[in-house]
Design a protein around this motif. Sequence first.
Motif, PDB file in Angstrom:
ATOM      1  N   PRO A 192       0.846  -1.189   0.000  1.00 56.49           N
ATOM      2  CA  PRO A 192       0.000   0.000   0.000  1.00 56.49           C
ATOM      3  C   PRO A 192       0.885   1.245   0.000  1.00 56.49           C
ATOM      4  O   PRO A 192       2.016   1.218   0.483  1.00 56.49           O
ATOM      5  CB  PRO A 192      -0.773  -0.112   1.317  1.00 56.49           C
ATOM      6  N   GLU A 193       0.351   2.332  -0.506  1.00 56.87           N
ATOM      7  CA  GLU A 193       1.205   3.500  -0.688  1.00 56.87           C
ATOM      8  C   GLU A 193       1.735   4.117   0.594  1.00 56.87           C
ATOM      9  O   GLU A 193       2.686   4.879   0.589  1.00 56.87           O
ATOM     10  CB  GLU A 193       0.434   4.564  -1.481  1.00 56.87           C
ATOM     11  N   THR A 194       1.099   3.817   1.702  1.00 48.86           N
ATOM     12  CA  THR A 194       1.575   4.392   2.955  1.00 48.86           C
ATOM     13  C   THR A 194       2.667   3.541   3.606  1.00 48.86           C
ATOM     14  O   THR A 194       3.297   3.958   4.563  1.00 48.86           O
ATOM     15  CB  THR A 194       0.412   4.546   3.953  1.00 48.86           C
ATOM     16  N   ALA A 195       2.872   2.360   3.091  1.00 52.81           N
ATOM     17  CA  ALA A 195       3.877   1.477   3.683  1.00 52.81           C
ATOM     18  C   ALA A 195       5.273   1.965   3.325  1.00 52.81           C
ATOM     19  O   ALA A 195       5.495   2.579   2.297  1.00 52.81           O
ATOM     20  CB  ALA A 195       3.677   0.046   3.180  1.00 52.81           C
ATOM     21  N   LYS A 196       6.199   1.703   4.200  1.00 50.46           N
ATOM     22  CA  LYS A 196       7.596   2.000   3.916  1.00 50.46           C
ATOM     23  C   LYS A 196       8.379   0.696   4.040  1.00 50.46           C
ATOM     24  O   LYS A 196       8.231  -0.032   5.016  1.00 50.46           O
ATOM     25  CB  LYS A 196       8.149   3.006   4.930  1.00 50.46           C
ATOM     26  N   THR A 197       9.197   0.413   3.055  1.00 59.79           N
ATOM     27  CA  THR A 197      10.001  -0.788   3.179  1.00 59.79           C
ATOM     28  C   THR A 197      11.086  -0.570   4.213  1.00 59.79           C
ATOM     29  O   THR A 197      11.657   0.513   4.312  1.00 59.79           O
ATOM     30  CB  THR A 197      10.640  -1.172   1.840  1.00 59.79           C
ATOM     31  N   ASN A 198      11.345  -1.621   5.004  1.00 59.82           N
ATOM     32  CA  ASN A 198      12.434  -1.555   5.986  1.00 59.82           C
ATOM     33  C   ASN A 198      13.789  -1.794   5.353  1.00 59.82           C
ATOM     34  O   ASN A 198      14.817  -1.648   5.987  1.00 59.82           O
ATOM     35  CB  ASN A 198      12.223  -2.615   7.075  1.00 59.82           C
ATOM     36  N   GLN A 199      13.779  -2.203   4.116  1.00 58.75           N
ATOM     37  CA  GLN A 199      15.054  -2.582   3.496  1.00 58.75           C
ATOM     38  C   GLN A 199      15.707  -1.391   2.797  1.00 58.75           C
ATOM     39  O   GLN A 199      15.050  -0.458   2.378  1.00 58.75           O
ATOM     40  CB  GLN A 199      14.826  -3.709   2.486  1.00 58.75           C
ATOM     41  N   ASN A 200      17.001  -1.473   2.694  1.00 53.97           N
ATOM     42  CA  ASN A 200      17.753  -0.454   1.987  1.00 53.97           C
ATOM     43  C   ASN A 200      17.519  -0.572   0.496  1.00 53.97           C
ATOM     44  O   ASN A 200      17.337  -1.669  -0.040  1.00 53.97           O
ATOM     45  CB  ASN A 200      19.237  -0.608   2.284  1.00 53.97           C
TER      46      ASN A 200
ATOM     47  N   TYR B 165      18.093  -4.415  -0.742  1.00 49.34           N
ATOM     48  CA  TYR B 165      19.123  -5.364  -0.282  1.00 49.34           C
ATOM     49  C   TYR B 165      19.057  -5.496   1.234  1.00 49.34           C
ATOM     50  O   TYR B 165      18.459  -4.673   1.925  1.00 49.34           O
ATOM     51  CB  TYR B 165      20.517  -4.916  -0.740  1.00 49.34           C
ATOM     52  N   LYS B 166      19.654  -6.547   1.719  1.00 49.00           N
ATOM     53  CA  LYS B 166      19.634  -6.871   3.143  1.00 49.00           C
ATOM     54  C   LYS B 166      20.281  -5.764   3.960  1.00 49.00           C
ATOM     55  O   LYS B 166      21.440  -5.426   3.749  1.00 49.00           O
ATOM     56  CB  LYS B 166      20.436  -8.148   3.383  1.00 49.00           C
ATOM     57  N   GLU B 167      19.528  -5.277   4.917  1.00 48.08           N
ATOM     58  CA  GLU B 167      20.095  -4.321   5.863  1.00 48.08           C
ATOM     59  C   GLU B 167      21.122  -5.079   6.710  1.00 48.08           C
ATOM     60  O   GLU B 167      20.926  -6.227   7.069  1.00 48.08           O
ATOM     61  CB  GLU B 167      18.971  -3.774   6.745  1.00 48.08           C
ATOM     62  N   TYR B 168      22.206  -4.423   7.047  1.00 49.20           N
ATOM     63  CA  TYR B 168      23.235  -5.056   7.865  1.00 49.20           C
ATOM     64  C   TYR B 168      23.760  -6.347   7.251  1.00 49.20           C
ATOM     65  O   TYR B 168      24.108  -7.290   7.947  1.00 49.20           O
ATOM     66  CB  TYR B 168      22.734  -5.344   9.287  1.00 49.20           C
ATOM     67  N   SER B 169      23.784  -6.415   5.901  1.00 51.49           N
ATOM     68  CA  SER B 169      24.392  -7.571   5.245  1.00 51.49           C
ATOM     69  C   SER B 169      25.845  -7.677   5.661  1.00 51.49           C
ATOM     70  O   SER B 169      26.594  -6.702   5.615  1.00 51.49           O
ATOM     71  CB  SER B 169      24.320  -7.385   3.725  1.00 51.49           C
ATOM     72  N   SER B 170      26.259  -8.882   6.079  1.00 50.74           N
ATOM     73  CA  SER B 170      27.642  -9.045   6.528  1.00 50.74           C
ATOM     74  C   SER B 170      28.620  -8.937   5.365  1.00 50.74           C
ATOM     75  O   SER B 170      29.800  -8.720   5.558  1.00 50.74           O
ATOM     76  CB  SER B 170      27.799 -10.391   7.223  1.00 50.74           C
ATOM     77  N   SER B 171      28.134  -9.066   4.133  1.00 50.78           N
ATOM     78  CA  SER B 171      29.054  -8.994   2.997  1.00 50.78           C
ATOM     79  C   SER B 171      29.255  -7.561   2.498  1.00 50.78           C
ATOM     80  O   SER B 171      30.083  -7.315   1.636  1.00 50.78           O
ATOM     81  CB  SER B 171      28.528  -9.847   1.826  1.00 50.78           C
ATOM     82  N   SER B 172      28.505  -6.617   3.050  1.00 52.22           N
ATOM     83  CA  SER B 172      28.545  -5.240   2.554  1.00 52.22           C
ATOM     84  C   SER B 172      29.768  -4.474   3.074  1.00 52.22           C
ATOM     85  O   SER B 172      30.043  -4.481   4.271  1.00 52.22           O
ATOM     86  CB  SER B 172      27.265  -4.518   2.976  1.00 52.22           C
ATOM     87  N   ILE B 173      30.483  -3.825   2.185  1.00 49.46           N
ATOM     88  CA  ILE B 173      31.679  -3.057   2.538  1.00 49.46           C
ATOM     89  C   ILE B 173      31.558  -1.668   1.924  1.00 49.46           C
ATOM     90  O   ILE B 173      31.320  -1.538   0.721  1.00 49.46           O
ATOM     91  CB  ILE B 173      32.938  -3.764   2.000  1.00 49.46           C
TER      92      ILE B 173
END
Lengths: 95, 95, 95, 95, 95, 95, 95
Positions: free
Chosen positions: A28-36, A66-74
């Motif tokens: 729905p338009e009021t929703a915000k995704t928690n993901q980056n 993409y996954k928030e706090y992904s361990s592979s992210s640099i």
Amino acid sequence: MSLKPLGNRVILKVKKEEEKVVGGIVLPETAKTNQNEGEIIAVGTGKYHGEILVPIPVQVGDKVIYKEYSSSSIDLDEEGTYVIMDADDILAIKE
Amino acid sequence: MSLKPLGNRVILKVKKEEEKVVGGIVLPETAKTNQNEGEIIAVGTGKYHGEILVPIPVQVGDKVIYKEYSSSSIDLDEEGTYVIMDADDILAIKE
Amino acid sequence: MSLKPLGNRVILKVKKEEEKVVGGIVLPETAKTNQNEGEIIAVGTGKYHGEILVPIPVQVGDKVIYKEYSSSSIDLDEEGTYVIMDADDILAIKE
Amino acid sequence: MSLKPLGNRVILKVKKEEEKVVGGIVLPETAKTNQNEGEIIAVGTGKYHGEILVPIPVQVGDKVIYKEYSSSSIDLDEEGTYVIMDADDILAIKE
Amino acid sequence: MSLKPLGNRVILKVKKEEEKVVGGIVLPETAKTNQNEGEIIAVGTGKYHGEILVPIPVQVGDKVIYKEYSSSSIDLDEEGTYVIMDADDILAIKE
Amino acid sequence: MSLKPLGNRVILKVKKEEEKVVGGIVLPETAKTNQNEGEIIAVGTGKYHGEILVPIPVQVGDKVIYKEYSSSSIDLDEEGTYVIMDADDILAIKE
Amino acid sequence: MSLKPLGNRVILKVKKEEEKVVGGIVLPETAKTNQNEGEIIAVGTGKYHGEILVPIPVQVGDKVIYKEYSSSSIDLDEEGTYVIMDADDILAIKE
């Protein structure tokens, strides 16, 4: 000068929070995704499954979450605007 | 006399901090990468995927960025100018 | 009497610290490698990748550097002059 | 009555410390190996690599050295004269 | 009514301590094995190695020794006379 | 309405303790199995070994014993009458 | 705008507790499943087994039950109405 990611890695330009547009097939338009969210800037060659090299399923220019706090992210810069991460941590493409 | 790395290893000459040039396809000129930079000095034979030996995707002379604090990185001299590490910890090639 | 290593193992004669000669393709003459040096004395049959037996990529007589404190390294005598270890812990051949 | 080891296991007769003869291709006569010695008494069928059964690379009668405190080693009698262990913990054959 | 073990499992009838007969190819008559003994009562279909189903290498009626305190062992009755366990924990067949 | 388990899962109707009939090929009539008993209600498609899909070796209606406290077991109702679990935790079929 | 999940992921619309209808082939009408229910909104490409890509065994519109507290589950909005998760954590399809 440019960066060419190796293997199953991608480089992303992170979308700033204030610019984030809410979206998704079913959201729905009021929703915000928690993901980056981010945009694909560069893509590596892919990942081996057995003896087959499977290309990364995203392309330059794709908008992705993409996954928030992904361990592979640099982080690639001090502001964290550009990150390199494992393509397996890309959750979905926004279409 | 020279060193020939075995398997999936590469030898890197680490770039000193003061010489580091900022760069990357998408990075603004004021950004600084958080990752270490180096130049490939020697390259091993590669890594097996199933029964296929896949060559290391970098060549001697390539400028690369690599994982800071990579657990596979081993100093070859006391100054830490030369290191040997697993090629999987090379993140990207600067082009 | 002799020892024939099994599988992916090699036997090394460890180079004493005082005899260690500084070297390497790219290392300045004043640098000292932090890694242990040794000479290959005996070589096992190799390691399976899938169903293929891949021979060990060093030969008797090769001068090599190997991982310090390798967990696979086992002393064969009380002086620690001879060790048996996994060939994967040989980092590079000195040429 | 006899015991036939299953899979990749071997049965060893452990060499008593006082009978231990110093040896090895390269070991000076005054050196003592730190490893346990034994004689192969029985041999299992081997180990699968992928879909191939690879026979155990030792034979009945072989004198071998094996890993001290191998976690796979199990005493077969109260004196610990006979042990059954994984063939991967046999380090080398004395020839 | 009977029990048919699934996969790589076997059902054993445990040999009581007082009935235990000392034996084994190489064991002196005064030695006692530390391992549990039992008789194979039922056998599953086996274990996959890659895509091949490898049958369990014991048969109904075989006398075997098995790992004491095997983590795969599960009592089938309150007296612990019958157990079901992974065939990989059978050490050897008494012949 | 019905439930179709996915992958290597099965749905079981748990046998109540008071109805439990003692049995098994070799079990004396006074023995009680320590394992839970149940009846197979629904069966998934199976499990991949390499690239081959191996069907689950039980069928709807089979009476089975299964691992007590299996970590894969999930209650489907509040009474715990119906559970869904990994077929690898089914120990044996009662015949 | 829509989201296309990558790899073995699916997007689910979570069923609210109050709307939950009790069901299942074998479940008595008074039973309540402990598992979460949802409807499949989008499906990724699948999962590699060896070198074969196996499609996800659910389709858009399928009503499913899934693992509560699945570690692969990630909320897509603040209300937790939409989640993306690994298809392996879908337990069963309601038919």
